[in-house]
Motif scaffolding. Sequence first.
Motif, PDB file in Angstrom:
ATOM      1  N   ILE A 205     -15.743   3.936   1.360  1.00 44.08           N
ATOM      2  CA  ILE A 205     -16.571   2.732   1.443  1.00 44.08           C
ATOM      3  C   ILE A 205     -16.247   1.999   2.739  1.00 44.08           C
ATOM      4  O   ILE A 205     -15.084   1.883   3.133  1.00 44.08           O
ATOM      5  CB  ILE A 205     -16.306   1.808   0.229  1.00 44.08           C
ATOM      6  CG1 ILE A 205     -16.565   2.566  -1.070  1.00 44.08           C
ATOM      7  CG2 ILE A 205     -17.169   0.561   0.293  1.00 44.08           C
ATOM      8  CD1 ILE A 205     -16.178   1.790  -2.305  1.00 44.08           C
TER       9      ILE A 205
ATOM     10  N   SER B 210      -7.686  -6.790  -1.828  1.00 42.01           N
ATOM     11  CA  SER B 210      -8.822  -5.899  -1.580  1.00 42.01           C
ATOM     12  C   SER B 210      -8.451  -4.815  -0.562  1.00 42.01           C
ATOM     13  O   SER B 210      -8.898  -3.671  -0.674  1.00 42.01           O
ATOM     14  CB  SER B 210     -10.027  -6.707  -1.084  1.00 42.01           C
ATOM     15  OG  SER B 210      -9.775  -7.281   0.189  1.00 42.01           O
ATOM     16  N   TYR B 211      -7.633  -5.172   0.417  1.00 36.98           N
ATOM     17  CA  TYR B 211      -7.184  -4.182   1.415  1.00 36.98           C
ATOM     18  C   TYR B 211      -6.328  -3.111   0.737  1.00 36.98           C
ATOM     19  O   TYR B 211      -6.490  -1.910   1.009  1.00 36.98           O
ATOM     20  CB  TYR B 211      -6.400  -4.884   2.520  1.00 36.98           C
ATOM     21  CG  TYR B 211      -5.854  -3.946   3.570  1.00 36.98           C
ATOM     22  CD1 TYR B 211      -6.600  -3.619   4.691  1.00 36.98           C
ATOM     23  CD2 TYR B 211      -4.584  -3.380   3.436  1.00 36.98           C
ATOM     24  CE1 TYR B 211      -6.109  -2.739   5.656  1.00 36.98           C
ATOM     25  CE2 TYR B 211      -4.091  -2.511   4.392  1.00 36.98           C
ATOM     26  CZ  TYR B 211      -4.851  -2.194   5.494  1.00 36.98           C
ATOM     27  OH  TYR B 211      -4.357  -1.329   6.430  1.00 36.98           O
TER      28      TYR B 211
ATOM     29  N   ILE C 248     -18.233  -6.268  -2.167  1.00 35.84           N
ATOM     30  CA  ILE C 248     -17.787  -6.000  -3.539  1.00 35.84           C
ATOM     31  C   ILE C 248     -16.762  -7.033  -3.983  1.00 35.84           C
ATOM     32  O   ILE C 248     -16.865  -7.624  -5.070  1.00 35.84           O
ATOM     33  CB  ILE C 248     -17.198  -4.582  -3.629  1.00 35.84           C
ATOM     34  CG1 ILE C 248     -18.302  -3.537  -3.482  1.00 35.84           C
ATOM     35  CG2 ILE C 248     -16.448  -4.387  -4.954  1.00 35.84           C
ATOM     36  CD1 ILE C 248     -17.791  -2.120  -3.316  1.00 35.84           C
TER      37      ILE C 248
ATOM     38  N   TRP D 204      -6.459  -2.168  -2.315  1.00 36.32           N
ATOM     39  CA  TRP D 204      -7.373  -1.344  -3.125  1.00 36.32           C
ATOM     40  C   TRP D 204      -7.979  -0.229  -2.281  1.00 36.32           C
ATOM     41  O   TRP D 204      -8.154   0.899  -2.752  1.00 36.32           O
ATOM     42  CB  TRP D 204      -8.464  -2.237  -3.695  1.00 36.32           C
ATOM     43  CG  TRP D 204      -9.529  -1.507  -4.464  1.00 36.32           C
ATOM     44  CD1 TRP D 204      -9.437  -0.997  -5.725  1.00 36.32           C
ATOM     45  CD2 TRP D 204     -10.865  -1.208  -4.012  1.00 36.32           C
ATOM     46  NE1 TRP D 204     -10.621  -0.404  -6.090  1.00 36.32           N
ATOM     47  CE2 TRP D 204     -11.520  -0.530  -5.049  1.00 36.32           C
ATOM     48  CE3 TRP D 204     -11.567  -1.469  -2.839  1.00 36.32           C
ATOM     49  CZ2 TRP D 204     -12.833  -0.100  -4.959  1.00 36.32           C
ATOM     50  CZ3 TRP D 204     -12.885  -1.041  -2.736  1.00 36.32           C
ATOM     51  CH2 TRP D 204     -13.505  -0.371  -3.785  1.00 36.32           C
ATOM     52  N   MET D 205      -8.299  -0.533  -1.026  1.00 42.65           N
ATOM     53  CA  MET D 205      -8.910   0.465  -0.156  1.00 42.65           C
ATOM     54  C   MET D 205      -7.898   1.474   0.383  1.00 42.65           C
ATOM     55  O   MET D 205      -8.162   2.672   0.415  1.00 42.65           O
ATOM     56  CB  MET D 205      -9.603  -0.222   1.027  1.00 42.65           C
ATOM     57  CG  MET D 205     -10.871  -0.956   0.692  1.00 42.65           C
ATOM     58  SD  MET D 205     -11.758  -1.434   2.187  1.00 42.65           S
ATOM     59  CE  MET D 205     -12.285   0.160   2.811  1.00 42.65           C
ATOM     60  N   TRP D 206      -6.723   1.013   0.797  1.00 42.85           N
ATOM     61  CA  TRP D 206      -5.820   1.851   1.582  1.00 42.85           C
ATOM     62  C   TRP D 206      -4.672   2.454   0.798  1.00 42.85           C
ATOM     63  O   TRP D 206      -3.928   3.282   1.334  1.00 42.85           O
ATOM     64  CB  TRP D 206      -5.276   1.046   2.765  1.00 42.85           C
ATOM     65  CG  TRP D 206      -6.324   0.835   3.799  1.00 42.85           C
ATOM     66  CD1 TRP D 206      -7.253  -0.174   3.853  1.00 42.85           C
ATOM     67  CD2 TRP D 206      -6.595   1.681   4.926  1.00 42.85           C
ATOM     68  NE1 TRP D 206      -8.067  -0.020   4.943  1.00 42.85           N
ATOM     69  CE2 TRP D 206      -7.685   1.117   5.628  1.00 42.85           C
ATOM     70  CE3 TRP D 206      -6.017   2.838   5.421  1.00 42.85           C
ATOM     71  CZ2 TRP D 206      -8.211   1.682   6.776  1.00 42.85           C
ATOM     72  CZ3 TRP D 206      -6.538   3.405   6.569  1.00 42.85           C
ATOM     73  CH2 TRP D 206      -7.623   2.826   7.240  1.00 42.85           C
TER      74      TRP D 206
ATOM     75  N   SER E 229       0.832  -1.213   0.000  1.00 39.98           N
ATOM     76  CA  SER E 229       0.000   0.000   0.000  1.00 39.98           C
ATOM     77  C   SER E 229       0.862   1.257   0.000  1.00 39.98           C
ATOM     78  O   SER E 229       0.581   2.222  -0.739  1.00 39.98           O
ATOM     79  CB  SER E 229      -0.920  -0.001   1.224  1.00 39.98           C
ATOM     80  OG  SER E 229      -1.776  -1.114   1.216  1.00 39.98           O
TER      81      SER E 229
ATOM     82  N   ALA F 111     -16.938  -3.030   1.082  1.00 40.06           N
ATOM     83  CA  ALA F 111     -15.781  -3.474   0.292  1.00 40.06           C
ATOM     84  C   ALA F 111     -15.682  -4.989   0.275  1.00 40.06           C
ATOM     85  O   ALA F 111     -15.355  -5.590  -0.751  1.00 40.06           O
ATOM     86  CB  ALA F 111     -14.502  -2.866   0.858  1.00 40.06           C
TER      87      ALA F 111
ATOM     88  N   PRO G 163     -12.189   4.654  -2.634  1.00 40.54           N
ATOM     89  CA  PRO G 163     -12.516   3.454  -1.834  1.00 40.54           C
ATOM     90  C   PRO G 163     -12.461   3.671  -0.332  1.00 40.54           C
ATOM     91  O   PRO G 163     -13.095   2.927   0.419  1.00 40.54           O
ATOM     92  CB  PRO G 163     -11.455   2.444  -2.288  1.00 40.54           C
ATOM     93  CG  PRO G 163     -11.106   2.859  -3.668  1.00 40.54           C
ATOM     94  CD  PRO G 163     -11.191   4.357  -3.659  1.00 40.54           C
TER      95      PRO G 163
END
Length: 448
Positions: free
Chosen positions: A128, A318-319, A136, A321-323, A98, A133, A125
């Motif tokens: 969200i 996925s983490y 998704i 993608w968010m952070w 990240s 998330a 993101p």
Amino acid sequence: MSDADVPAGAAAGGRVRRRRGVTGTRAWVAAVFLLPALVLLGALVVCPIGFSVYRSLFDASGNGFVGLGNYGQMFSDEAIRTALRNNVVWVVVAPAVSTALGLIFAVLTERVRWGTAFKLVVFMPMAISMLAAGIIFRLVYDQDPQRGVANAVWVGVHDAFAAPAPFPGAKPRPNADLRPSGGGSFTTASVVRAGSPVKLPLVAVRPEDVRDAQQAVAARERPGMVTGTAWLDFTRGGGGRPNAIDPGEKALAGLTVQAVRGGAVVASATTAADGTFALPAAKAVGARIRLPGADFAAAYNGVDWLGPALVTPAIIGSYVWMWAGFAMVLIAAGLAGVPRELLEAARVDGAGEWQVFRRITVPLLAPVLVVVLVTLMINVLKIFDLVYIIAPGSSLRSANVLALQLFQSSFGTDVNEGLGSAIAVFLLLLVLPVMYVNLRRLRKERRR
């Protein structure tokens, strides 16, 4: 009595008593305002921590004192050891990836006009919730390429380099001359004879695979060739004759047909649009006809992203993608404070962009990178929502992490609040060193 008669110490003491803080506020006034926050902190943080430590020393019922027994059980339980290993993977991989992506995005978006729009999209993101998330990405990683975006892309790339089977799942009609011959292939029981067209009747063909197919045609004899027909031996509404080409029965085009003698392929052909094929008689006569397994192989269904082997990397994806947006915004703020004259001077001295990035930009951003990295490390030690929602039941054990195991031990099927409290205390001990490093860094920056 004049001021001159006041003892120096008393005067000094009076000045000390009247001294105020930096903000001009007396100490007791500051204490009054801080008291509600301190009470809440004690009620919501200190007391639960103390009770967790106390509860971890007792058994599941809470009546039997077991000392450090729950901590010993924690390290001997296979599920908890798996959770601990996964937490190590999370702490090593997720914050590093990240932060690296955030650094790359922050540096590159400074060079494009639409950098602000890109930052907005990457940061979006973060708005969200973890629950949303997780839902998704549960769909993104769905095994069915018709629903799962990840497998749809993967299957598309795979099929671009490897042609799919023309008729997956098809098989010979019962009582036909074709017999299973291993590897999904089918071979005729009888050998090819000159002047006798070969019949290859198949069934169990998917309707979509013959939607635009032509009417099957009986193969004609051709000099010097062995001919035959492959068709779907099925008449809609019934009434057709087995092993015979009836009106309305579809041709099977694109099948690979092989003449095999002694286990070796001596000739090969592909069925035409009307289902017919032709093989050289000099090679095919006396051989057997085989339809290889590649004609009927099941369609490639992609990767089992949420299987036991890949579930943890998939959830980490996925983490990230968010952070990654969070890391990008903080690093971009730090990058805005980097003196531009240093960068320009390095370029004037002949340094390339990679050298400027590696030797100037990254060292100057080191304090910000440490903040981002430490924050994400603390965050992933407590990860729970994504794992609980994304991992299916069959892979939940493989994706287990300490926070999830804490929940399962405390409120799952085998309720053991003593063990759950021990896991909570252990998680706290893991977080404390990271917090200590962060506090030391903050103190150093204040001294500067």
